[in-house]
Design an enzyme around this catalytic site. Structure first.
Site, PDB file in Angstrom:
ATOM      1  N   HIS A  68       8.119   2.306   7.791  1.00  0.00           N
ATOM      2  CA  HIS A  68       8.102   2.436   9.311  1.00  0.00           C
ATOM      3  C   HIS A  68       6.568   1.804   9.894  1.00  0.00           C
ATOM      4  O   HIS A  68       5.674   2.048   9.042  1.00  0.00           O
ATOM      5  CB  HIS A  68       7.924   3.991   9.765  1.00  0.00           C
ATOM      6  CG  HIS A  68       9.271   4.708   9.646  1.00  0.00           C
ATOM      7  ND1 HIS A  68       9.299   6.075   9.082  1.00  0.00           N
ATOM      8  CD2 HIS A  68      10.435   4.445   9.247  1.00  0.00           C
ATOM      9  CE1 HIS A  68      10.285   6.385   8.633  1.00  0.00           C
ATOM     10  NE2 HIS A  68      11.103   5.478   8.702  1.00  0.00           N
ATOM     11  N   TYR A 133      -0.867  12.231   6.954  1.00  0.00           N
ATOM     12  CA  TYR A 133      -0.937  11.147   8.015  1.00  0.00           C
ATOM     13  C   TYR A 133      -1.857  11.312   8.934  1.00  0.00           C
ATOM     14  O   TYR A 133      -1.800  12.446   9.766  1.00  0.00           O
ATOM     15  CB  TYR A 133       0.326  10.665   8.906  1.00  0.00           C
ATOM     16  CG  TYR A 133       1.607  10.552   7.930  1.00  0.00           C
ATOM     17  CD1 TYR A 133       1.870   9.093   7.869  1.00  0.00           C
ATOM     18  CD2 TYR A 133       2.421  11.436   7.537  1.00  0.00           C
ATOM     19  CE1 TYR A 133       3.151   9.020   7.386  1.00  0.00           C
ATOM     20  CE2 TYR A 133       3.472  11.420   6.954  1.00  0.00           C
ATOM     21  CZ  TYR A 133       3.934   9.912   6.626  1.00  0.00           C
ATOM     22  OH  TYR A 133       5.362   9.610   6.244  1.00  0.00           O
TER      23      TYR A 133
END
Length: 191
Positions: A68, A133
């Site tokens: 992604h 993340y």
């Protein structure tokens, strides 16, 4: 006895993608590990955030998440376990568009992923890995970005654990149905 591993950075084959090893101090009790230090990143000429959102995933051995690429810079690592990170430059104007970089990530190894570079990983830990993340922009539905099928043979990514495309515990239906890199790049170039 005290051992110190100093902060280091390593450029990759993707423009703006860096492998970062933060400072770690080891002694008889264990390890103190910096996950992020703005001044060290700034002194190395890398982004120092600010990070607006942090996500933590728990992923079972062999499962893949990604590829992604959103309109955000990411700083990623594991806080438990290990993963095989895969990154693809999907920025049409980039001097390294199409480049693929893989990085074995364990605790203490981070990757700075620039905006538009695809990010994915496969958990290689026994049990689960915890992948962190840090985003410089909050994720929101409909934000600009793209996805590519992580099993696209044109990318040449050799995932360390074989993936059964029909096993939803290994790959999501969304990732398995994502377009190829060539299809995604064509749509980005024509946009």
């Amino acid at each position: 006895m005290v051992r110190i591993d100093e902060f280091t950075t390593e450029a990759s084959a993707i423009d703006g993608l860096y492998v970062v090893r933060m400072k770690q101090i080891h002694d008889e009790r264990g390890t103190v590990r910096e996950f992020f230090r703005a001044s060290a990143m700034r002194d190395a000429g890398l982004t120092d955030g600010p990070w607006e959102q942090l996500n933590l995933t728990e992923t079972s051995r062999g499962a893949v998440r990604g590829l992604h690429g959103e309109a955000m810079t990411k700083f990623v690592s594991v806080v438990k376990g290990s993963v095989f990170g895969a990154y693809v430059d999907a920025r049409p104007g980039s001097p390294t568009v199409g480049a693929v970089v893989t990085v074995p990530i364990e605790v203490g190894v981070q990757v700075l992923v620039p905006r538009g570079v695809l990010n994915g990983f496969q958990s290689t830990s026994d049990g689960v890995s915890q992948y962190l993340y840090c985003f410089d922009t909050e994720w929101r539905p409909g934000m600009p970005g793209c996805a590519v099928n992580p099993l696209d043979p044109a990318l040449g990514i050799t995932w360390p654990i074989e993936i059964d495309i029909d096993d939803r515990a290994q790959i999501s239906a969304k990732d398995a149905a994502a377009p190829t890199f060539a299809e995604t790049l064509a749509s980005l170039t024509n946009a």
